[in-house]
Design an enzyme around this catalytic site. Structure first.
Site, PDB file in Angstrom:
ATOM      1  N   CYS A  71       0.773  -1.217   0.228  1.00  0.00           N
ATOM      2  CA  CYS A  71      -0.239  -0.019  -0.041  1.00  0.00           C
ATOM      3  C   CYS A  71       1.015   1.117  -0.001  1.00  0.00           C
ATOM      4  O   CYS A  71       2.163   1.148  -0.001  1.00  0.00           O
ATOM      5  CB  CYS A  71      -0.870  -0.184   1.291  1.00  0.00           C
ATOM      6  SG  CYS A  71      -2.059  -1.254   1.404  1.00  0.00           S
TER       7      CYS A  71
ATOM      8  N   ARG B 189      -4.625   1.886  -1.321  1.00  0.00           N
ATOM      9  CA  ARG B 189      -4.595   0.627  -0.557  1.00  0.00           C
ATOM     10  C   ARG B 189      -4.586  -0.580  -1.499  1.00  0.00           C
ATOM     11  O   ARG B 189      -5.225  -0.563  -2.849  1.00  0.00           O
ATOM     12  CB  ARG B 189      -5.872   0.192   0.096  1.00  0.00           C
ATOM     13  CG  ARG B 189      -6.073  -1.226   0.818  1.00  0.00           C
ATOM     14  CD  ARG B 189      -7.545  -1.107   1.509  1.00  0.00           C
ATOM     15  NE  ARG B 189      -7.484  -2.676   2.125  1.00  0.00           N
ATOM     16  CZ  ARG B 189      -8.834  -3.303   2.213  1.00  0.00           C
ATOM     17  NH1 ARG B 189      -9.933  -2.475   1.872  1.00  0.00           N
ATOM     18  NH2 ARG B 189      -8.686  -4.419   2.949  1.00  0.00           N
TER      19      ARG B 189
ATOM     20  N   VAL C 133      -5.951  -7.004   0.430  1.00  0.00           N
ATOM     21  CA  VAL C 133      -5.463  -8.526   0.471  1.00  0.00           C
ATOM     22  C   VAL C 133      -6.555  -9.296   1.436  1.00  0.00           C
ATOM     23  O   VAL C 133      -7.029 -10.311   1.173  1.00  0.00           O
ATOM     24  CB  VAL C 133      -4.202  -8.605   0.783  1.00  0.00           C
ATOM     25  CG1 VAL C 133      -3.816 -10.201   0.985  1.00  0.00           C
ATOM     26  CG2 VAL C 133      -3.183  -8.159  -0.158  1.00  0.00           C
ATOM     27  N   VAL C 134      -6.410  -8.763   2.654  1.00  0.00           N
ATOM     28  CA  VAL C 134      -7.200  -9.481   3.706  1.00  0.00           C
ATOM     29  C   VAL C 134      -8.537  -8.595   4.043  1.00  0.00           C
ATOM     30  O   VAL C 134      -8.563  -7.297   4.110  1.00  0.00           O
ATOM     31  CB  VAL C 134      -6.565  -9.546   4.643  1.00  0.00           C
ATOM     32  CG1 VAL C 134      -7.225 -10.193   6.028  1.00  0.00           C
ATOM     33  CG2 VAL C 134      -5.244 -10.280   4.733  1.00  0.00           C
TER      34      VAL C 134
ATOM     35  N   ASN D 230       0.921   0.427   5.740  1.00  0.00           N
ATOM     36  CA  ASN D 230       1.232  -0.150   4.720  1.00  0.00           C
ATOM     37  C   ASN D 230       2.246  -1.317   5.377  1.00  0.00           C
ATOM     38  O   ASN D 230       3.185  -1.093   5.901  1.00  0.00           O
ATOM     39  CB  ASN D 230       2.284   0.586   4.016  1.00  0.00           C
ATOM     40  CG  ASN D 230       3.037  -0.158   2.849  1.00  0.00           C
ATOM     41  OD1 ASN D 230       2.621  -1.300   2.342  1.00  0.00           O
ATOM     42  ND2 ASN D 230       4.386   0.229   2.648  1.00  0.00           N
TER      43      ASN D 230
ATOM     44  N   ASP E 270      -5.403  -7.140   9.490  1.00  0.00           N
ATOM     45  CA  ASP E 270      -4.407  -6.506  10.325  1.00  0.00           C
ATOM     46  C   ASP E 270      -4.320  -5.347  10.894  1.00  0.00           C
ATOM     47  O   ASP E 270      -3.849  -4.800  11.757  1.00  0.00           O
ATOM     48  CB  ASP E 270      -3.057  -7.302   9.829  1.00  0.00           C
ATOM     49  CG  ASP E 270      -2.832  -6.634   8.559  1.00  0.00           C
ATOM     50  OD1 ASP E 270      -3.687  -6.231   8.094  1.00  0.00           O
ATOM     51  OD2 ASP E 270      -1.652  -6.910   8.163  1.00  0.00           O
TER      52      ASP E 270
END
Length: 229
Positions: A2, A51, A54-55, A78, A103
């Site tokens: 990111c 961004r 991913v999650v 990031n 996260d």
């Protein structure tokens, strides 16, 4: 990966007036984060994020805001935390409640709980910034090995930071000036750099394993980890 960026200024009018520059900075980071863009703009702070999702694609958007213990924390981040499940469980046991599996949210709650001491608990690669709205101070940090980049410049109107030098140069208060040290970096060391150097005059780098606070008194930098035998 990111991209993050932002500015803190004692004059909120400067923050509002620089919105076009923040959009340019964000656009320059689009390669790092093509999936979602966000800008937090309020009072003395501007936080910018591009961004790569991913999650938790829906709930991990940034800048991310948390109201906790009478303080409002705003995070741009990031990186990747490899011990997210462990931290999530530890924070949940302390009473924290989560709305995502990202996260990013775990990191934000970790900072709200432990402040700079959270860095000792993070297993991962990261560069992040947290604006503390009530105390009007910015916290920035970088992972132990410096995998994730973080550059900054002190301007006449405050503190400007970004994941990449080219994003900083999109800000109207930062000029691409080459001085003697810059030439030495390019001609003698290039394509490498001296740790902490941003090549251009007035641009520096948060070093690996360091964190910093910026407020009305200025910038203070601390080392939180070092190699031990």
């Amino acid at each position: 990966m990111c991209g993050i960026a932002g500015q803190i200024s004692a004059d909120p009018n400067k923050i509002a007036a620089n919105y076009p520059a923040y959009c340019r900075m964000q656009k320059s980071l689009a390669r790092r984060g093509p999936d979602q863009r966000g800008i937090y703009l309020h009072g003395h702070a501007a936080l910018i994020h591009a961004r790569l999702a991913v999650v938790d694609l829906e709930n991990g958007c940034q800048p991310m805001v948390l109201d906790q213990g009478g303080e409002k924390y705003i995070l741009v981040y990031n990186g990747e935390l490899y011990n997210t499940p462990e931290l999530h469980a530890q924070l949940a046991a302390l009473g924290h409640r989560f709305v995502s599996h990202s996260d990013t949210e775990v990191l934000l709650h970790a900072f709200a709980q432990w402040g700079p001491d959270c860095l000792e608990k993070l297993n991962g690669i990261f560069a992040f910034a947290v604006w503390e709205h009530e105390t009007r101070r910015l916290f920035v940090a970088r992972d132990r090995m410096g995998v994730k980049p973080l550059f900054y410049s002190m301007t006449k109107n405050g503190f400007v930071f970004a994941s990449e030098i080219k994003a900083l140069l999109e800000h109207s208060e930062i000029e691409p000036v080459i001085d003697t040290r810059s030439l030495a970096e390019i001609m003698i060391i290039g394509p490498g750099r001296t740790p902490g150097c941003g090549v251009f005059k007035g641009i520096s780098e948060i070093r690996p394993a360091h964190y910093a606070y910026y407020d009305e008194t200025g910038l203070t930098i601390h080392r939180y980890w070092n190699v031990e035998a």
